[in-house]
Design an enzyme around this catalytic site. Structure first.
Site, PDB file in Angstrom:
ATOM      1  N   ARG A  69       0.879  -1.201   0.098  1.00  0.00           N
ATOM      2  CA  ARG A  69      -0.021  -0.079   0.043  1.00  0.00           C
ATOM      3  C   ARG A  69       0.971   1.083  -0.092  1.00  0.00           C
ATOM      4  NH1 ARG A  69      -2.413   3.138   4.481  1.00  0.00           N
ATOM      5  NH2 ARG A  69      -3.834   4.586   3.407  1.00  0.00           N
ATOM      6  N   HIS A 104      -2.864  11.154   0.612  1.00  0.00           N
ATOM      7  CA  HIS A 104      -2.071  10.809   1.870  1.00  0.00           C
ATOM      8  C   HIS A 104      -1.630  12.046   2.388  1.00  0.00           C
ATOM      9  CE1 HIS A 104      -1.146   7.159   4.851  1.00  0.00           C
ATOM     10  NE2 HIS A 104      -0.792   8.590   5.603  1.00  0.00           N
ATOM     11  N   GLU A 153      -7.628   8.930   6.063  1.00  0.00           N
ATOM     12  CA  GLU A 153      -7.929   9.442   7.263  1.00  0.00           C
ATOM     13  C   GLU A 153      -8.233  10.639   6.982  1.00  0.00           C
ATOM     14  OE1 GLU A 153      -4.564   8.992  10.109  1.00  0.00           O
ATOM     15  OE2 GLU A 153      -4.887   6.541   9.936  1.00  0.00           O
ATOM     16  N   ASN A 205      -7.384   2.354   9.700  1.00  0.00           N
ATOM     17  CA  ASN A 205      -6.340   2.254  10.090  1.00  0.00           C
ATOM     18  C   ASN A 205      -6.402   2.188  11.816  1.00  0.00           C
ATOM     19  OD1 ASN A 205      -5.076   2.607   7.737  1.00  0.00           O
ATOM     20  ND2 ASN A 205      -4.845   4.873   7.952  1.00  0.00           N
ATOM     21  N   TYR A 225      -4.460   1.893  15.743  1.00  0.00           N
ATOM     22  CA  TYR A 225      -3.493   1.697  16.512  1.00  0.00           C
ATOM     23  C   TYR A 225      -3.649   1.670  17.980  1.00  0.00           C
ATOM     24  CZ  TYR A 225      -0.901   3.350  12.453  1.00  0.00           C
ATOM     25  OH  TYR A 225      -0.378   3.320  10.934  1.00  0.00           O
ATOM     26  N   GLU A 243      -3.587  -0.059   8.016  1.00  0.00           N
ATOM     27  CA  GLU A 243      -2.489   0.009   8.582  1.00  0.00           C
ATOM     28  C   GLU A 243      -2.626  -0.290  10.253  1.00  0.00           C
ATOM     29  OE1 GLU A 243      -1.693   4.677   8.985  1.00  0.00           O
ATOM     30  OE2 GLU A 243      -1.860   4.650   6.774  1.00  0.00           O
TER      31      GLU A 243
END
Ligand code: FCB
Length: 460
Positions: A93, A137, A182, A308, A310, A363
């Site tokens: 990606r 991005h 995002e 994504n 985290y 991600e």
């Protein structure tokens, strides 16, 4: 990468993840983005992006660095493609830098920039890798920012032109195109908090920006659909499950609103054709101006949502929660390591949005400060554990019926971590910025061996 030659295989790679079942068509990959790795900020006709400009403001980047050189990926493309191939993953990606291919965001296209991405995509295919392309991005051409950037509705049309230019050139070769990465970050961190480019602090503007990002997504999807590409079309959103800090009504309401701001604000218009009422109410006068028909344009069918992930959010009405007291391991970003949150999140998105056909983890990874040792290796047991437990969490979501398409590690390389500069290292491959030497960390070797085992089990 020299990993397959120089280093011995890890005997039990990612044991928790290995105990889970993944579908036969599940895709294993690694991820990067253009600004964070390419460097070559003004090479071959590239125009400046808002991140080039932002980095030049004093005090905004922790180590006063910028993306001028980064990982020199632009010059080291072939070496890096070999590195990805030697990791044994199936997919890469990456993002296209808009000002590299169309320096001012409108007007002339830059053939040298387009040729770079064509070489990248052809190089992936030649190595048996699947290209997953992201259009935005975050590195908007500065020339468009000078005319109002994402706050200006005209930028929506420029984005659709950009999407079409890339789709015409590369859309028949890549397997996936995501419009935005995002959008919450662009709107909130870029336009409300001002800690990311373009560094503005205006809540009303931020809300308008989020609407324009969503509108440009929908219009670009519709335009690209008409090309009848084989590529899947979708969007990538950052999400975190929001847990109340306590069982009080106040904390539960605060957690619900935070979930609204981060997740429902994007997912409701994308899949239900409306903005969430509670968040609109909270925005009050700052709510975005929405023209008739916009919401229908945003709610167009898409093939996938990339998530994504985290960490989790723990929300208290008084803002009193301090994650240092939670007892959980923290990454170098200060984020809690909480794999269960990924399962909870994937299950809830599948439950709340039946229109979502396929989910990817686009991600996931951790910043840890592990240094290059005197043995020439990086023994990042913390990152390896992080990947192991989070991949296992994806396996748990699959077991609960979530239609998962793949998992991409953030990130292939240590790179420019936005406002944190080069101080935070997310790579499974270590980068020595003085020499640009790449060294696969132990986590890269473990991921390589895990993926190899997954793929060979499919052939049995
Ligand atoms: C995400 C970004 C990515 C990277 C990781 C750590 O928000 O998409 O570029 O910086 O965080």
């Amino acid at each position: 990468m020299s990993a397959s030659n120089d280093h011995s295989p890890v005997s039990t790679p990612l044991p928790t993840a290995a105990a889970k079942a993944f579908p036969a068509d599940f895709v294993w990959g690694v991820a990067t983005s253009a600004f964070q790795i390419e460097g070559a900020h003004d090479a071959d006709g590239k125009g400046p992006s808002i991140w080039d400009t932002f980095c030049r403001q004093p005090g905004v980047i922790a180590d006063a660095s910028n993306g001028d050189v980064a990982c020199e990926h632009y010059a080291r493309l072939d070496e890096d493609l070999d590195l990805i191939r030697d990791l044994g993953v199936q997919a890469y990606r990456f993002s296209v830098s808009w000002p590299r291919v169309r320096p001012t965001g409108d007007g002339e296209w830059n053939e040298a920039g387009l040729a770079f991405y064509e070489r990248l995509v052809d190089g992936l295919i030649a190595r048996g890798l699947k290209p997953y392309l992201t259009l935005n991005h975050w590195d908007l051409p500065q020339a468009l920012q000078d005319r109002g950037g994402w706050g200006d509705r005209a930028t929506v049309d420029r984005f659709v032109e950009y999407a079409m230019g890339i789709a015409r050139r590369l859309g028949h070769k890549v397997v996936s195109i995501a419009t935005h990465n995002e959008p919450w970050v662009v709107a909130q961190l870029g336009h409300e908090k001002g800690v990311f480019a373009p560094g503005l602090k205006d809540r009303r503007l931020a809300a308008q920006v989020s609407h324009h990002l969503l509108l440009s997504h929908g219009l670009a999807i519709t335009a690209m659909r008409a090309l009848e590409l084989k590529a899947s079309l979708g969007i990538v959103l950052n999400m975190a499950p929001m847990y109340p800090a306590s069982d009080t009504d106040e904390d539960r309401a605060a957690a619900r609103l935070e979930d609204g701001r981060l997740r429902r604000w994007y997912m409701d218009p994308l899949f239900n054709g409306r903005y969430p009422v509670d968040v609109l109410h909270d925005l009050g006068e700052d709510a975005p101006r929405v023209s008739p028909g916009d919401l229908d344009q945003i709610r167009v069918p898409i093939d996938f949502v990339g998530i994504n992930y985290y960490s989790r959010g723990v929300i208290s009405a008084t803002g009193a929660f301090d994650n240092k007291t939670s007892g959980l391991e923290l990454t170098d970003m200060g984020w809690e390591v909480y794999p269960q949150g990924l399962t909870d999140l994937l299950v809830s998105v599948h439950r709340d949005y039946p229109g979502v056909k396929r989910l990817y983890v686009t991600e996931n990874g951790g910043a840890f400060p592990d240094p290059l040792g005197s043995d020439g290796r990086v023994h990042d047991a913390d990152r390896t554990r992080y990947l192991d437990t989070h991949i296992a969490a994806v396996g748990d979501a699959i077991a609960q019926g979530v239609p998962m398409g793949g998992y991409m590690v953030w990130s292939l390389l240590d790179n420019f971590e936005w406002a944190s500069g080069y101080e935070k290292r997310f790579g499974i491959v270590h980068v020595d910025y003085a020499t640009q030497q790449r060294t696969p960390k132990d986590s890269a070797l473990a991921y390589r061996d895990f993926v190899r085992a997954q793929l060979s089990a499919r052939q049995d």
